[in-house]
Scaffold this motif. Sequence first.
Motif, short mmCIF file in Angstrom:
data_model
loop_
_atom_site.label_atom_id
_atom_site.label_comp_id
_atom_site.label_asym_id
_atom_site.label_seq_id
_atom_site.Cartn_x
_atom_site.Cartn_y
_atom_site.Cartn_z
N ILE A 9 0.86 -1.19 0.00
CA ILE A 9 0.00 0.00 0.00
C ILE A 9 0.89 1.24 0.00
O ILE A 9 1.64 1.47 0.95
CB ILE A 9 -0.94 0.01 1.22
N ARG A 10 0.83 2.04 -1.07
CA ARG A 10 1.71 3.22 -1.18
C ARG A 10 1.11 4.47 -0.55
O ARG A 10 1.83 5.42 -0.26
CB ARG A 10 2.07 3.49 -2.64
N ASP A 11 -0.19 4.48 -0.34
CA ASP A 11 -0.84 5.59 0.37
C ASP A 11 -2.21 5.10 0.81
O ASP A 11 -2.78 4.19 0.21
CB ASP A 11 -0.99 6.81 -0.54
N HIS A 12 -2.74 5.69 1.87
CA HIS A 12 -4.06 5.25 2.36
C HIS A 12 -4.69 6.36 3.17
O HIS A 12 -4.02 7.25 3.70
CB HIS A 12 -3.93 3.97 3.19
N TRP A 13 -6.02 6.30 3.29
CA TRP A 13 -6.76 7.29 4.07
C TRP A 13 -8.15 6.76 4.40
O TRP A 13 -8.61 5.79 3.81
CB TRP A 13 -6.89 8.61 3.30
N LYS A 14 -8.79 7.40 5.35
CA LYS A 14 -10.18 7.09 5.72
C LYS A 14 -11.10 8.06 4.99
O LYS A 14 -10.83 9.26 4.95
CB LYS A 14 -10.38 7.21 7.23
N PHE A 204 -2.23 -5.46 4.94
CA PHE A 204 -1.76 -5.63 3.57
C PHE A 204 -0.24 -5.58 3.54
O PHE A 204 0.38 -4.61 4.03
CB PHE A 204 -2.32 -4.52 2.67
N ALA A 205 0.36 -6.62 2.95
CA ALA A 205 1.82 -6.69 2.73
C ALA A 205 2.61 -6.47 4.01
O ALA A 205 3.76 -6.03 3.97
CB ALA A 205 2.24 -5.68 1.68
N GLU A 206 1.98 -6.75 5.16
CA GLU A 206 2.63 -6.62 6.46
C GLU A 206 3.15 -5.21 6.73
O GLU A 206 4.07 -5.01 7.51
CB GLU A 206 3.79 -7.63 6.59
N ASN A 207 2.52 -4.20 6.05
CA ASN A 207 2.98 -2.83 6.31
C ASN A 207 1.85 -1.84 6.59
O ASN A 207 2.09 -0.78 7.16
CB ASN A 207 3.84 -2.30 5.15
N VAL A 208 0.60 -2.17 6.22
CA VAL A 208 -0.51 -1.25 6.44
C VAL A 208 -1.75 -2.04 6.85
O VAL A 208 -2.07 -3.06 6.24
CB VAL A 208 -0.83 -0.43 5.17
N THR A 209 -2.44 -1.58 7.89
CA THR A 209 -3.70 -2.18 8.33
C THR A 209 -4.83 -1.20 8.03
O THR A 209 -4.74 -0.02 8.38
CB THR A 209 -3.66 -2.50 9.83
N LEU A 210 -5.88 -1.70 7.38
CA LEU A 210 -7.02 -0.87 7.01
C LEU A 210 -8.30 -1.43 7.61
O LEU A 210 -8.46 -2.64 7.73
CB LEU A 210 -7.17 -0.81 5.48
N GLN A 211 -9.21 -0.51 7.97
CA GLN A 211 -10.52 -0.87 8.52
C GLN A 211 -11.62 -0.34 7.61
O GLN A 211 -11.35 0.32 6.60
CB GLN A 211 -10.67 -0.30 9.93
#
Length: 286
Positions: A9-14, A204-211
């Motif tokens: 995951i290269r970027d993420h947000w709610k 994801f990929a052991e680097n980012v957790t998303l809800q």
Amino acid sequence: MDKQQERYIRDHWKVKYNKNGYPHVQQGWVLPPDRMSEYDPFILMADDWFKRGTFSDHPHRGFQTITYVIDGRLEHTDNNGGHSVLHAGDVQYMNAGSGARHAEEAVDDDLIHTLQLWLNLPKELKQTESSYQNVYVEDAPKVDIEGGYLRVYSGTVANTSGPMNSLVPINMVELYLKEGATYSLELPRNHNGHVYMLQGELEFAENVTLQKTEVGLLSYDKLADDKETDKLKITAHERSRVLIYTGKLIQEPVVARGPFVMNTEEEIKEAFNDFRLGKFGLSSQE
């Protein structure tokens, strides 16, 4: 496969939501349009709750839409004489092409909840004939995996092809995992894409957790060959559902104004003028 060849995951947000009142009750940008240069071949994605009267008769040109029904009944009419009602888990694909005119309405007094993704068309396909395709949930192949399942709406994933006939190559998959389950999803390496959480919590990929209601942009290698693939490792911290979309970059100028997506400002002006002159046909609701 070494770490550098795995997806992450290269970027993420709610997602942030606006409470608009009646009839467009609530709306949030999963993919905000002001960042569309990052999403190629996608343009924007909206998460909408609405009552009848929100998306009545309106035109489009130059792109495609993929509408996923989360809850409620979605009634579709178009100026080609099409009419259908979609339910939870169903998807409608539309190629606006040279000109579509349609309505997307809640049935009766339903509060409908949908996700709509805008998918660009390359210049040589922007003047194609408009078309529509319903992909009902029961017609999207379900692939059982350890600890869950995949539902394939478009593209070929886990050696299974979805029924959506997109004019450009895209994958659309819904993944369900039980708590503690892990799955590595194989994807074309040169596809850009994103994930959107419908339920639960995934790593994801052991680097980012998303809800739930969080979105993540996927890494990709635009120079990779079409036949090259990589894997996105996904682990469920609780029982979870996620939508995953990927597509090959178009890499052309994009000008989006209102309901039209073209390559130049002149083409946008032409689209508005053609609509005013009645070249999009009669109202879809006449």
